[in-house]
Design a protein around this motif. Structure first.
Motif, PDB file in Angstrom:
ATOM      1  N   LEU A  36      19.526 -10.210   0.227  1.00 51.68           N
ATOM      2  CA  LEU A  36      18.558  -9.766  -0.771  1.00 51.68           C
ATOM      3  C   LEU A  36      18.809 -10.454  -2.106  1.00 51.68           C
ATOM      4  CD1 LEU A  36      16.317  -7.849  -1.798  1.00 51.68           C
ATOM      5  CD2 LEU A  36      18.071  -6.077  -2.042  1.00 51.68           C
ATOM      6  N   ASN A  39      18.150 -14.394  -1.732  1.00 51.45           N
ATOM      7  CA  ASN A  39      16.760 -14.816  -1.521  1.00 51.45           C
ATOM      8  C   ASN A  39      15.821 -14.447  -2.665  1.00 51.45           C
ATOM      9  OD1 ASN A  39      17.406 -16.059   0.876  1.00 51.45           O
ATOM     10  ND2 ASN A  39      17.095 -14.205   2.061  1.00 51.45           N
ATOM     11  N   ARG A  40      16.088 -13.322  -3.307  1.00 49.59           N
ATOM     12  CA  ARG A  40      15.205 -12.971  -4.427  1.00 49.59           C
ATOM     13  C   ARG A  40      15.391 -13.955  -5.587  1.00 49.59           C
ATOM     14  NH1 ARG A  40      16.770  -9.164  -8.572  1.00 49.59           N
ATOM     15  NH2 ARG A  40      19.021  -9.022  -8.675  1.00 49.59           N
ATOM     16  N   ARG A  43      14.112 -17.834  -4.192  1.00 50.58           N
ATOM     17  CA  ARG A  43      12.666 -18.021  -4.107  1.00 50.58           C
ATOM     18  C   ARG A  43      12.042 -18.279  -5.480  1.00 50.58           C
ATOM     19  NH1 ARG A  43      10.131 -17.075   0.598  1.00 50.58           N
ATOM     20  NH2 ARG A  43      11.306 -16.091   2.276  1.00 50.58           N
ATOM     21  N   ARG A  44      12.826 -18.149  -6.522  1.00 48.33           N
ATOM     22  CA  ARG A  44      12.307 -18.408  -7.883  1.00 48.33           C
ATOM     23  C   ARG A  44      13.335 -19.228  -8.664  1.00 48.33           C
ATOM     24  NH1 ARG A  44       8.189 -16.422  -9.814  1.00 48.33           N
ATOM     25  NH2 ARG A  44       9.044 -16.253 -11.892  1.00 48.33           N
ATOM     26  N   PRO A  49      14.703 -13.981 -11.211  1.00 48.97           N
ATOM     27  CA  PRO A  49      14.549 -13.637  -9.793  1.00 48.97           C
ATOM     28  C   PRO A  49      13.592 -12.463  -9.621  1.00 48.97           C
ATOM     29  CG  PRO A  49      16.701 -12.952 -10.601  1.00 48.97           C
ATOM     30  CD  PRO A  49      16.040 -13.711 -11.708  1.00 48.97           C
ATOM     31  N   TYR A  50      13.077 -12.338  -8.414  1.00 52.44           N
ATOM     32  CA  TYR A  50      12.276 -11.149  -8.125  1.00 52.44           C
ATOM     33  C   TYR A  50      13.148  -9.921  -8.379  1.00 52.44           C
ATOM     34  CZ  TYR A  50       8.759 -13.880  -5.557  1.00 52.44           C
ATOM     35  OH  TYR A  50       7.777 -14.760  -5.205  1.00 52.44           O
ATOM     36  N   GLU A  54      10.526  -5.124  -6.363  1.00 50.41           N
ATOM     37  CA  GLU A  54       9.386  -6.020  -6.221  1.00 50.41           C
ATOM     38  C   GLU A  54       9.542  -6.862  -4.952  1.00 50.41           C
ATOM     39  OE1 GLU A  54       9.506  -9.230  -9.038  1.00 50.41           O
ATOM     40  OE2 GLU A  54       7.334  -9.524  -8.937  1.00 50.41           O
ATOM     41  N   TYR A  55      10.749  -7.387  -4.734  1.00 50.39           N
ATOM     42  CA  TYR A  55      11.004  -8.242  -3.575  1.00 50.39           C
ATOM     43  C   TYR A  55      10.769  -7.473  -2.275  1.00 50.39           C
ATOM     44  CZ  TYR A  55      13.303 -11.760  -0.691  1.00 50.39           C
ATOM     45  OH  TYR A  55      13.567 -12.708   0.263  1.00 50.39           O
TER      46      TYR A  55
END
Ligand SMILES: [Zn+2]
Length: 112
Positions: A36, A39-40, A43-44, A49-50, A54-55
């Motif tokens: 978690l 990747n959050r 991906r940004r 980060p997300y 939200e993620y």
């Protein structure tokens, strides 16, 4: 077009302010927390980060879209016992190997 961090935060706040929002507690193992976190952020790249909520909410929405597509694809077939279009919630022939409830539902399970 992708939303900016400010637009995403604003949309998140709007979603969270709805009275019907529910707060859930998750139990994740160490590996899942690492995934978690990684990747959050990944991906940004070079952006905020997300947010964790939200993620996870986006993953739920992404899965919902996948599920609807999968159901749309299989809905052209029918349970060979009752004739209902999948996903069949219940069938009087449940347990019969030709019944969608017995085996067809496996097309909807989450796989990694
Ligand atoms: Zn059936």
């Amino acid at each position: 077009m992708a939303k900016t961090a400010a637009e995403r935060k604003k949309a998140q706040r709007a979603r969270q302010s709805k009275a019907d929002n529910r707060k859930l507690e998750l139990q994740l193992d160490t590996q899942e927390v690492e995934m978690l976190e990684r990747n959050r952020a990944d991906r940004r790249p070079d952006r905020a980060p997300y947010d964790m909520s939200e993620y996870i909410a986006l993953l739920i929405r992404q899965d919902d879209a996948r599920m609807r597509n999968r159901i749309k694809r299989i809905s052209t077939s029918k349970c060979s016992k009752c004739g209902d279009a999948p996903p069949v919630k219940s069938c009087i022939m449940s347990g019969d190997s030709q019944c969608w409830v017995t085996t067809g539902w496996k097309k909807l399970i989450l796989t990694i």
